[in-house]
Scaffold this active site. Sequence first.
Site, PDB file in Angstrom:
ATOM      1  N   PRO A 268       0.807  -1.228   0.000  1.00  0.00           N
ATOM      2  CA  PRO A 268       0.000   0.000   0.000  1.00  0.00           C
ATOM      3  C   PRO A 268       0.842   1.281   0.000  1.00  0.00           C
ATOM      4  CG  PRO A 268      -0.864  -1.569   1.595  1.00  0.00           C
ATOM      5  CD  PRO A 268       0.454  -2.113   1.123  1.00  0.00           C
TER       6      PRO A 268
ATOM      7  N   GLU B  81       0.918  -9.133   8.073  1.00  0.00           N
ATOM      8  CA  GLU B  81       1.044  -7.674   8.218  1.00  0.00           C
ATOM      9  C   GLU B  81       2.065  -7.096   7.252  1.00  0.00           C
ATOM     10  OE1 GLU B  81      -0.929  -5.713   9.834  1.00  0.00           O
ATOM     11  OE2 GLU B  81      -2.001  -7.514  10.459  1.00  0.00           O
TER      12      GLU B  81
ATOM     13  N   ARG C 165      -1.703  -8.236 -22.038  1.00  0.00           N
ATOM     14  CA  ARG C 165      -2.546  -7.752 -23.146  1.00  0.00           C
ATOM     15  C   ARG C 165      -1.833  -6.713 -24.002  1.00  0.00           C
ATOM     16  NH1 ARG C 165      -6.431  -4.152 -22.824  1.00  0.00           N
ATOM     17  NH2 ARG C 165      -8.100  -5.533 -23.408  1.00  0.00           N
TER      18      ARG C 165
ATOM     19  N   ASP D 215      -7.636   1.188 -26.198  1.00  0.00           N
ATOM     20  CA  ASP D 215      -8.113   1.134 -24.814  1.00  0.00           C
ATOM     21  C   ASP D 215      -7.908   2.468 -24.095  1.00  0.00           C
ATOM     22  OD1 ASP D 215      -8.933  -1.504 -24.873  1.00  0.00           O
ATOM     23  OD2 ASP D 215      -7.002  -2.283 -24.182  1.00  0.00           O
TER      24      ASP D 215
HETATM   25  N1  SAH Z   1      -0.035  -3.942   7.238  1.00  0.00           N
HETATM   26  C1  SAH Z   1      -0.070  -3.490   5.898  1.00  0.00           C
HETATM   27  C2  SAH Z   1      -1.013  -4.312   5.020  1.00  0.00           C
HETATM   28  C3  SAH Z   1      -0.589  -5.720   4.832  1.00  0.00           C
HETATM   29  S1  SAH Z   1      -1.650  -6.546   3.743  1.00  0.00           S
HETATM   30  C4  SAH Z   1      -0.521  -2.044   5.857  1.00  0.00           C
HETATM   31  O1  SAH Z   1      -1.348  -1.662   6.679  1.00  0.00           O
HETATM   32  O2  SAH Z   1      -0.081  -1.293   4.974  1.00  0.00           O
HETATM   33  C5  SAH Z   1      -0.663  -7.917   3.217  1.00  0.00           C
HETATM   34  C6  SAH Z   1       0.024  -7.774   1.887  1.00  0.00           C
HETATM   35  O3  SAH Z   1      -0.932  -7.539   0.871  1.00  0.00           O
HETATM   36  C7  SAH Z   1       1.011  -6.634   1.764  1.00  0.00           C
HETATM   37  O4  SAH Z   1       2.270  -6.989   2.273  1.00  0.00           O
HETATM   38  C8  SAH Z   1       1.043  -6.392   0.260  1.00  0.00           C
HETATM   39  O5  SAH Z   1       1.964  -7.257  -0.386  1.00  0.00           O
HETATM   40  C9  SAH Z   1      -0.368  -6.758  -0.172  1.00  0.00           C
HETATM   41  N2  SAH Z   1      -1.225  -5.585  -0.381  1.00  0.00           N
HETATM   42  C10 SAH Z   1      -2.278  -5.217   0.381  1.00  0.00           C
HETATM   43  N3  SAH Z   1      -2.878  -4.122  -0.104  1.00  0.00           N
HETATM   44  C11 SAH Z   1      -2.217  -3.781  -1.236  1.00  0.00           C
HETATM   45  C12 SAH Z   1      -2.361  -2.727  -2.195  1.00  0.00           C
HETATM   46  N4  SAH Z   1      -3.314  -1.797  -2.079  1.00  0.00           N
HETATM   47  N5  SAH Z   1      -1.502  -2.684  -3.221  1.00  0.00           N
HETATM   48  C13 SAH Z   1      -0.513  -3.602  -3.339  1.00  0.00           C
HETATM   49  N6  SAH Z   1      -0.321  -4.618  -2.463  1.00  0.00           N
HETATM   50  C14 SAH Z   1      -1.162  -4.706  -1.422  1.00  0.00           C
END
Ligand code: SAH
Length: 248
Positions: free
Chosen positions: A89, A116, A154, A169
């Site tokens: 994120p 996490e 794609r 697209d």
């Molecule tokens: N504790 C973290 C979330 C972990 S979710 C936080 O609050 O930011 C578990 C995994 O899902 C992450 O390590 C990542 O690889 C993936 N993930 C979750 N949301 C994502 C997003 N919006 N974009 C990309 N990867 C994501």
Amino acid sequence: MRFDVVTLFPELFTPFQTVGITRRAFEAGQMDVHCTNPRDFAPGNYRRVDDRPFGGGPGMVMMAPPLEAALTHIRTQRSDSAPVLLFSPIGQRLDHAMVQRWAASSGAILLCGRYEGIDQRFIDSHVDEQISIGDFVLSGGEIPAIALLDAIARLQPGVLSDADSHHLDSFNPALDGLLDCPHYTRPEQWNGVGVPDVLLSGHHVQIERWRRDQRLLITAEHRPDLLQAARQAGRLSAEDERVLARGR
Ligand code: SAH
């Protein structure tokens, strides 16, 4: 082009590579996708890949040693020094320009987090770039990885049935980064609603102008930022501006 995926759930990647038009890219070997499971590199009977966070708090954290062993294994299989991308994120938001950049590359190593997230020391030592697919939290990086691989597939030559139809697209620079126009197909009358006359006219110049007008008006309505970018890049003609000024 080779993509290595580090994931605790490699089975998620198989089905998507065997369906739909993008299947061609994977089956023809245009895009090679290899999954490596860090659990296979974890010691002991339990093959443990996660542990509790130092400092306390909920959830678990992926441990660095199995990830590093998985990465070392991948590096021995690749002759290049492919960059490591982590889905997170906190990463830069995935967009068409980024997809295009990776579609033109020789590949990358995609790291999917779970729980996490991943021990920060592994990220600091090995990750080159972080990518987010939006301001929401998924339970793992596998769906973001599949989203990136699908978008890259794609864009590969010959994958979409009409040559280069991805140029038509949304977001594509070939259409000045505008959104796509509406589409219609048979039946010609459906629930008492027809289709725009111009599309039945057989007049290709007028059809193209209508589609351009729709792209402009839809982009102005839904994504004024994209329209502004096209304008600033000098991509809008005097006729385009007249259409926009007139509106719907
Ligand atoms: N504790 C973290 C979330 C972990 S979710 C936080 O609050 O930011 C578990 C995994 O899902 C992450 O390590 C990542 O690889 C993936 N993930 C979750 N949301 C994502 C997003 N919006 N974009 C990309 N990867 C994501």
